[in-house]
Design an enzyme around this catalytic site. Structure first.
Site, PDB file in Angstrom:
ATOM      1  N   TYR A  93      -5.822 -10.528  -8.263  1.00 59.79           N
ATOM      2  CA  TYR A  93      -7.019  -9.961  -8.595  1.00 59.79           C
ATOM      3  C   TYR A  93      -8.012 -11.212  -8.802  1.00 59.79           C
ATOM      4  CZ  TYR A  93      -5.047  -5.342  -9.776  1.00 59.79           C
ATOM      5  OH  TYR A  93      -4.483  -3.990  -9.626  1.00 59.79           O
ATOM      6  N   GLU A 107      -6.566  -7.803   0.240  1.00 61.71           N
ATOM      7  CA  GLU A 107      -5.102  -7.741   0.622  1.00 61.71           C
ATOM      8  C   GLU A 107      -4.932  -7.603   2.197  1.00 61.71           C
ATOM      9  OE1 GLU A 107      -3.055  -4.597  -1.875  1.00 61.71           O
ATOM     10  OE2 GLU A 107      -5.191  -4.525  -2.644  1.00 61.71           O
ATOM     11  N   GLN A 109      -7.231  -4.949   2.653  1.00 65.79           N
ATOM     12  CA  GLN A 109      -7.727  -3.736   1.652  1.00 65.79           C
ATOM     13  C   GLN A 109      -8.601  -4.203   0.717  1.00 65.79           C
ATOM     14  OE1 GLN A 109      -6.201  -0.808   1.584  1.00 65.79           O
ATOM     15  NE2 GLN A 109      -6.796   0.129  -0.375  1.00 65.79           N
ATOM     16  N   ASN A 159       0.904  -1.312  -0.003  1.00 67.49           N
ATOM     17  CA  ASN A 159      -0.085   0.121   0.133  1.00 67.49           C
ATOM     18  C   ASN A 159       0.771   1.313  -0.245  1.00 67.49           C
ATOM     19  OD1 ASN A 159      -2.412   1.908   0.188  1.00 67.49           O
ATOM     20  ND2 ASN A 159      -3.441  -0.194   0.934  1.00 67.49           N
ATOM     21  N   HIS A 185      -1.427  -9.690  -4.060  1.00 63.27           N
ATOM     22  CA  HIS A 185      -1.988  -8.901  -4.642  1.00 63.27           C
ATOM     23  C   HIS A 185      -2.872  -9.730  -5.918  1.00 63.27           C
ATOM     24  CE1 HIS A 185      -3.088  -5.182  -6.497  1.00 63.27           C
ATOM     25  NE2 HIS A 185      -2.589  -4.521  -5.483  1.00 63.27           N
ATOM     26  N   HIS A 240       3.407   0.074  -2.724  1.00 61.54           N
ATOM     27  CA  HIS A 240       3.656  -1.131  -2.792  1.00 61.54           C
ATOM     28  C   HIS A 240       5.329  -1.351  -2.894  1.00 61.54           C
ATOM     29  CE1 HIS A 240      -0.518  -2.367  -2.643  1.00 61.54           C
ATOM     30  NE2 HIS A 240      -0.584  -2.332  -4.015  1.00 61.54           N
ATOM     31  N   ASP A 259     -11.733   1.240  -2.639  1.00 67.34           N
ATOM     32  CA  ASP A 259     -10.045   1.093  -2.630  1.00 67.34           C
ATOM     33  C   ASP A 259      -9.654   1.462  -1.143  1.00 67.34           C
ATOM     34  OD1 ASP A 259      -7.344   0.628  -3.226  1.00 67.34           O
ATOM     35  OD2 ASP A 259      -7.192   2.157  -4.658  1.00 67.34           O
TER      36      ASP A 259
END
Length: 379
Positions: free
Chosen positions: A209, A344, A316, A103, A207, A133, A279
């Protein structure tokens, strides 16, 4: 709608049976090489219940994750590319480990005691600039040393890497170990460990998706999500936390009971406007450092569900708001806005600059330990 989260592990346990045989040790196969000639390998982890995961050593990145739906049909449920070259050219952190600090760190600056540090800035500009990140060459952009593992009912991969003192501006030589385990129980475990020779902030996360309808499907808005958190950390227009922990009650960020992701994502809410959707970091209700449920995701058409358990204090939730259709995925379809989501596990963003947040400073002689589990099933 009543919370369903705690019922799902019971379904997984009921279906587990008595799998006890040792799984085969995963072996590497070549996937390509970096411009400097460094080779990149791929390992495949699988179990007898239809889950198959391919992981490369560049960024410890999950290339694919195939799981069955309620009819037994397998699909790849993570976004990504077919070639190493595509990851090297332009990847929005598909499937990788992120760090040293997952982050954002505002302005790429922080202090430890009376010592100030300046990091590589790789996101935003002006007052909104930050280190995202880990910087321009975070842990997602290095080749990790990997070793295949086995234990009863599981296949694994052990990754190691040393981030040198001064890497992207961070102090200390950071010795990192990360282990992925794919179990017969359909649990994918991620275990992190780190030690340092100088005080330094550490915040590691994964991370991927996800799209439980399958990679290439254009939307995750029909997924149902529950997050076991009654607060979140609001952000400013640059997505930097304000330092507050705010209740989710009566806001579109309330996922304390299962809710469809698309139901409120376009609400006239300042926080959603800042993020272009979700987000944000949610403050998990359990803060004792034990492995505990954090989130539950369900896709009704496929029947797939995924649970997230973690030792971390936050998570997150990101709805792929910056995907714009320019990247083409493994199925040959463009990745459009909100075609994938991230969950995350983490410490809070910008914690080194927020004295009210839990500390992320790792001192010499101490060991950073973190564990996250992604659990899969159908109903």
């Amino acid at each position: 709608m009543k919370p369903r989260f705690l019922l799902l592990p019971l379904l997984a346990l009921a279906a587990l049976g008595c799998a006890s045989a040792l799984a085969a040790i995963p072996e590497p196969t070549p996937f390509g090489q970096l411009p400097d000639g460094t080779p990149v390998d791929v390992y495949t982890l699988s179990n007898s219940r239809g889950i198959r995961m391919r992981v490369m050593t560049y960024g410890a990145t999950v290339l694919s994750l195939e799981t069955p739906d309620k009819r037994g049909n397998r699909a790849d449920i993570v976004l990504g590319f077919s070639t190493l070259e595509a990851y090297l050219k332009d990847s929005p952190y598909f499937g990788c480990v992120v760090g040293r600090y997952a982050n954002r760190i505002a302005q790429g600056k922080f202090s430890i005691g009376d010592r100030a540090f300046t990091l590589a800035v790789n996101s935003g500009s002006g007052s909104g600039a930050c280190t995202l990140h880990g910087g321009k060459r975070g842990l997602d952009k290095v080749v990790w040393k990997a070793q295949g593992l086995e234990r009863e009912g599981a296949q694994g991969l052990k990754f190691t890497y040393t981030s040198q003192d001064g890497d992207e501006g961070f102090p200390g030589n950071l010795q990192l170990t990360m282990t992925y385990w794919l179990q017969e129980s359909n649990d994918w475990e991620i275990e992190y460990e780190a030690t340092t020779d100088r005080p330094t902030p550490v915040n590691l996360s994964h991370h991927s998706y996800f799209n439980l309808r399958g990679e290439g499907d254009p939307s995750v808005l029909g997924h149902e999500l529950q997050i076991l958190a009654s607060r979140f950390t609001p952000v400013n227009s640059s997505l930097i936390p304000t330092g507050e922990c705010r209740t989710v009650r009566d806001t579109p960020l309330d996922f304390s009971s299962p809710a469809m992701i698309g139901a409120r994502i376009d609400s006239e809410d300042e926080q959603l406007r800042f993020g272009g959707g979700y987000d944000h970091n949610w403050v998990l209700d359990s803060q004792d450092g034990s492995l505990k449920p954090a989130a539950s995701l369900h896709e009704p058409l496929s029947g797939r569900w995924m649970e997230v358990l973690t030792t971390e204090p936050g998570i997150q939730f990101y709805t792929g708001n910056f995907l714009d259709g320019k990247l083409v995925g493994k199925s040959g379809k463009p990745y459009v806005k909100r075609s994938g989501l991230c969950l995350e596990t983490q410490h809070y963003p910008d914690s080194p600059n927020q004295p009210g947040f839990p500390t992320t400073i790792l001192d010499p002689g101490k060991t950073y330990r973190s564990k996250t589990v992604y659990r899969f099933g159908t109903r």
